[in-house]
Write an enzyme that holds these catalytic residues in place. Structure first.
Site, PDB file in Angstrom:
ATOM      1  CG  HIS A 269      -0.281   5.910   5.015  1.00  0.00           C
ATOM      2  ND1 HIS A 269      -1.658   5.922   5.138  1.00  0.00           N
ATOM      3  CD2 HIS A 269       0.194   6.689   6.014  1.00  0.00           C
ATOM      4  CE1 HIS A 269      -1.990   6.670   6.185  1.00  0.00           C
ATOM      5  NE2 HIS A 269      -0.884   7.150   6.719  1.00  0.00           N
TER       6      HIS A 269
ATOM      7  CG  ASN B  28      -1.779   1.212   1.359  1.00  0.00           C
ATOM      8  OD1 ASN B  28      -2.396   1.621   0.354  1.00  0.00           O
ATOM      9  ND2 ASN B  28      -1.866   1.809   2.535  1.00  0.00           N
TER      10      ASN B  28
END
Ligand code: GRF
Length: 189
Positions: free
Chosen positions: A110, A108
Protein backbone atom coordinates in the site's frame (compact mmCIF):
# COMPACT_ATOMS: atom_id res chain seq x y z
CA UNK A 1 15.98 -25.36 -1.17
CA UNK A 2 12.23 -25.78 -1.61
CA UNK A 3 10.76 -22.41 -2.38
CA UNK A 4 7.37 -21.24 -1.14
CA UNK A 5 4.99 -20.83 -4.06
CA UNK A 6 3.43 -17.38 -4.35
CA UNK A 7 0.44 -16.34 -6.46
CA UNK A 8 0.37 -12.68 -7.43
CA UNK A 9 -2.85 -10.79 -8.19
CA UNK A 10 -2.62 -7.67 -10.35
CA UNK A 11 -4.99 -5.32 -12.15
CA UNK A 12 -2.70 -3.18 -14.28
CA UNK A 13 0.88 -2.12 -14.84
CA UNK A 14 2.28 -4.80 -12.55
CA UNK A 15 5.59 -3.13 -11.74
CA UNK A 16 5.57 -4.53 -8.20
CA UNK A 17 4.82 -7.99 -9.59
CA UNK A 18 7.84 -7.60 -11.91
CA UNK A 19 10.03 -6.65 -8.94
CA UNK A 20 8.83 -9.74 -7.06
CA UNK A 21 9.49 -11.99 -10.06
CA UNK A 22 12.98 -10.53 -10.66
CA UNK A 23 13.90 -11.02 -7.00
CA UNK A 24 12.55 -14.58 -6.97
CA UNK A 25 15.12 -15.61 -9.57
CA UNK A 26 17.94 -15.34 -7.04
CA UNK A 27 18.89 -18.77 -5.77
CA UNK A 28 18.70 -17.66 -2.14
CA UNK A 29 15.22 -16.16 -2.52
CA UNK A 30 12.81 -18.29 -0.43
CA UNK A 31 9.81 -17.82 -2.73
CA UNK A 32 8.97 -18.47 -6.36
CA UNK A 33 6.12 -17.04 -8.40
CA UNK A 34 3.74 -19.87 -9.28
CA UNK A 35 1.10 -17.80 -11.06
CA UNK A 36 0.13 -14.24 -11.93
CA UNK A 37 -3.63 -13.71 -12.06
CA UNK A 38 -5.63 -10.67 -13.09
CA UNK A 39 -9.19 -9.41 -13.20
CA UNK A 40 -8.22 -7.34 -16.26
CA UNK A 41 -7.49 -9.50 -19.32
CA UNK A 42 -5.59 -6.60 -20.93
CA UNK A 43 -3.42 -5.76 -17.91
CA UNK A 44 0.05 -4.76 -19.08
CA UNK A 45 1.62 -6.85 -16.33
CA UNK A 46 -0.11 -9.97 -17.59
CA UNK A 47 1.55 -9.71 -21.00
CA UNK A 48 4.93 -9.28 -19.31
CA UNK A 49 4.31 -12.37 -17.15
CA UNK A 50 3.42 -14.44 -20.21
CA UNK A 51 6.56 -13.28 -22.01
CA UNK A 52 8.51 -14.35 -18.96
CA UNK A 53 7.02 -17.86 -19.03
CA UNK A 54 5.02 -17.48 -15.85
CA UNK A 55 1.70 -19.28 -15.57
CA UNK A 56 -1.08 -16.71 -15.90
CA UNK A 57 -4.80 -16.70 -15.28
CA UNK A 58 -7.26 -14.02 -16.22
CA UNK A 59 -10.97 -13.69 -15.82
CA UNK A 60 -13.10 -10.59 -16.02
CA UNK A 61 -15.60 -10.45 -13.16
CA UNK A 62 -18.19 -8.84 -15.43
CA UNK A 63 -21.47 -10.73 -15.27
CA UNK A 64 -20.28 -13.05 -12.52
CA UNK A 65 -21.44 -13.09 -8.91
CA UNK A 66 -18.58 -12.38 -6.53
CA UNK A 67 -18.53 -15.90 -5.00
CA UNK A 68 -18.31 -17.49 -8.47
CA UNK A 69 -15.61 -15.06 -9.53
CA UNK A 70 -13.53 -15.63 -6.42
CA UNK A 71 -14.01 -19.40 -6.64
CA UNK A 72 -12.42 -19.29 -10.08
CA UNK A 73 -9.46 -17.23 -8.83
CA UNK A 74 -9.12 -19.51 -5.82
CA UNK A 75 -9.15 -22.58 -8.05
CA UNK A 76 -6.44 -21.16 -10.33
CA UNK A 77 -4.25 -20.27 -7.36
CA UNK A 78 -4.62 -23.71 -5.80
CA UNK A 79 -4.07 -25.51 -9.09
CA UNK A 80 -0.80 -23.60 -9.45
CA UNK A 81 0.15 -24.71 -5.94
CA UNK A 82 0.16 -21.22 -4.45
CA UNK A 83 0.69 -21.18 -0.69
CA UNK A 84 0.79 -17.40 -0.26
CA UNK A 85 -0.96 -14.62 -2.19
CA UNK A 86 0.75 -11.30 -2.88
CA UNK A 87 -1.55 -8.49 -4.00
CA UNK A 88 0.27 -6.05 -6.26
CA UNK A 89 -2.00 -3.31 -7.48
CA UNK A 90 -5.04 -5.61 -7.40
CA UNK A 91 -7.92 -3.14 -7.45
CA UNK A 92 -10.76 -5.35 -6.20
CA UNK A 93 -11.79 -5.92 -2.62
CA UNK A 94 -11.54 -9.54 -1.57
CA UNK A 95 -14.60 -10.90 0.20
CA UNK A 96 -14.44 -11.84 3.88
CA UNK A 97 -14.94 -15.46 2.88
CA UNK A 98 -11.93 -15.38 0.55
CA UNK A 99 -9.77 -13.69 3.19
CA UNK A 100 -10.87 -16.31 5.72
CA UNK A 101 -9.91 -19.16 3.39
CA UNK A 102 -6.40 -17.72 3.05
CA UNK A 103 -6.20 -16.32 6.59
CA UNK A 104 -2.74 -14.91 7.36
CA UNK A 105 -1.42 -15.88 3.92
CA UNK A 106 -2.34 -12.80 1.87
CA UNK A 107 -0.07 -9.76 1.80
CA UNK A 108 -0.48 -6.41 0.06
CA UNK A 109 1.60 -3.35 -0.72
CA UNK A 110 0.00 0.00 0.00
CA UNK A 111 1.46 3.38 -0.97
CA UNK A 112 1.34 5.11 2.42
CA UNK A 113 2.86 4.80 5.85
CA UNK A 114 0.00 2.84 7.40
CA UNK A 115 -2.04 3.38 9.51
CA UNK A 116 -2.07 6.74 7.70
CA UNK A 117 -4.09 7.06 4.50
CA UNK A 118 -5.86 3.77 3.99
CA UNK A 119 -7.72 3.58 0.69
CA UNK A 120 -7.09 5.77 -2.36
CA UNK A 121 -5.32 9.08 -3.17
CA UNK A 122 -2.66 8.45 -0.57
CA UNK A 123 -0.02 10.79 -2.02
CA UNK A 124 -2.34 13.78 -2.40
CA UNK A 125 -3.58 13.24 1.13
CA UNK A 126 0.00 13.20 2.47
CA UNK A 127 0.73 16.45 0.57
CA UNK A 128 -2.48 18.10 1.73
CA UNK A 129 -1.65 17.23 5.34
CA UNK A 130 1.76 18.89 5.02
CA UNK A 131 3.56 15.66 5.93
CA UNK A 132 7.36 15.66 5.79
CA UNK A 133 7.39 12.13 4.39
CA UNK A 134 5.31 9.64 2.48
CA UNK A 135 6.11 6.01 1.89
CA UNK A 136 4.79 2.51 1.49
CA UNK A 137 3.81 -0.43 3.66
CA UNK A 138 3.55 -4.17 3.18
CA UNK A 139 0.85 -5.64 5.38
CA UNK A 140 -1.16 -8.78 5.98
CA UNK A 141 -4.61 -8.62 4.41
CA UNK A 142 -7.56 -8.94 6.77
CA UNK A 143 -11.24 -8.11 6.40
CA UNK A 144 -10.46 -4.48 7.27
CA UNK A 145 -9.29 -2.43 4.26
CA UNK A 146 -5.52 -1.84 4.51
CA UNK A 147 -5.85 -2.75 8.18
CA UNK A 148 -3.80 -5.91 8.85
CA UNK A 149 -0.45 -6.26 10.59
CA UNK A 150 2.26 -4.11 9.00
CA UNK A 151 5.24 -6.29 8.05
CA UNK A 152 7.55 -3.57 6.75
CA UNK A 153 7.63 0.06 5.65
CA UNK A 154 9.85 2.41 3.66
CA UNK A 155 9.78 6.15 4.20
CA UNK A 156 10.31 8.63 1.36
CA UNK A 157 10.88 12.32 2.08
CA UNK A 158 8.50 14.86 0.56
CA UNK A 159 10.41 17.56 -1.31
CA UNK A 160 9.34 21.16 -1.97
CA UNK A 161 7.35 21.30 -5.19
CA UNK A 162 6.32 17.64 -5.04
CA UNK A 163 3.04 16.76 -6.71
CA UNK A 164 1.07 13.56 -6.18
CA UNK A 165 2.71 12.25 -9.37
CA UNK A 166 6.32 13.03 -8.46
CA UNK A 167 5.80 11.65 -4.97
CA UNK A 168 4.10 8.53 -6.36
CA UNK A 169 7.06 7.88 -8.67
CA UNK A 170 9.54 8.13 -5.80
CA UNK A 171 7.41 5.95 -3.54
CA UNK A 172 7.00 3.38 -6.33
CA UNK A 173 10.79 2.97 -6.56
CA UNK A 174 10.80 2.34 -2.80
CA UNK A 175 7.95 -0.19 -3.22
CA UNK A 176 10.05 -2.16 -5.68
CA UNK A 177 12.85 -2.46 -3.09
CA UNK A 178 10.59 -3.08 -0.09
CA UNK A 179 8.14 -5.68 -1.36
CA UNK A 180 10.61 -8.43 -2.35
CA UNK A 181 12.50 -8.05 0.93
CA UNK A 182 9.41 -8.18 3.10
CA UNK A 183 7.84 -11.06 1.16
CA UNK A 184 11.07 -13.05 1.52
CA UNK A 185 11.05 -12.53 5.31
CA UNK A 186 7.34 -13.30 5.49
CA UNK A 187 7.49 -16.65 3.68
CA UNK A 188 10.52 -17.68 5.72
CA UNK A 189 8.84 -17.03 9.08
C1 GRF B 1 1.27 0.62 -6.29
O1 GRF B 1 1.46 1.95 -5.97
C2 GRF B 1 0.79 -0.15 -5.09
O2 GRF B 1 1.30 0.34 -3.88
C3 GRF B 1 -0.69 0.08 -5.13
O3 GRF B 1 -1.02 0.09 -6.49
C4 GRF B 1 0.12 0.43 -7.27
C5 GRF B 1 0.35 -0.70 -8.22
O4 GRF B 1 1.36 -0.43 -9.15
N1 GRF B 1 -1.37 -0.93 -4.36
P1 GRF B 1 1.93 -1.62 -10.04
O5 GRF B 1 0.75 -2.23 -10.77
O6 GRF B 1 2.59 -2.60 -9.13
O7 GRF B 1 2.88 -0.97 -10.99
Amino acid sequence: MTKIKVGILISGRGSNMMALVEASRAEECPYEVAIVASDKPDAIGLAWARENDIVTFTLSPKGLAKPAYEAAIDGALREAGAEVIALAGYMRLLSDAFVARWRGRIVNIHPSLLPKYKGLDTHQRALDAGDAAGGCSVHIVTEELDGGEVLGQAEVSIEPGDTADTLAARVLAAEHRLYPQVLAHFVAR
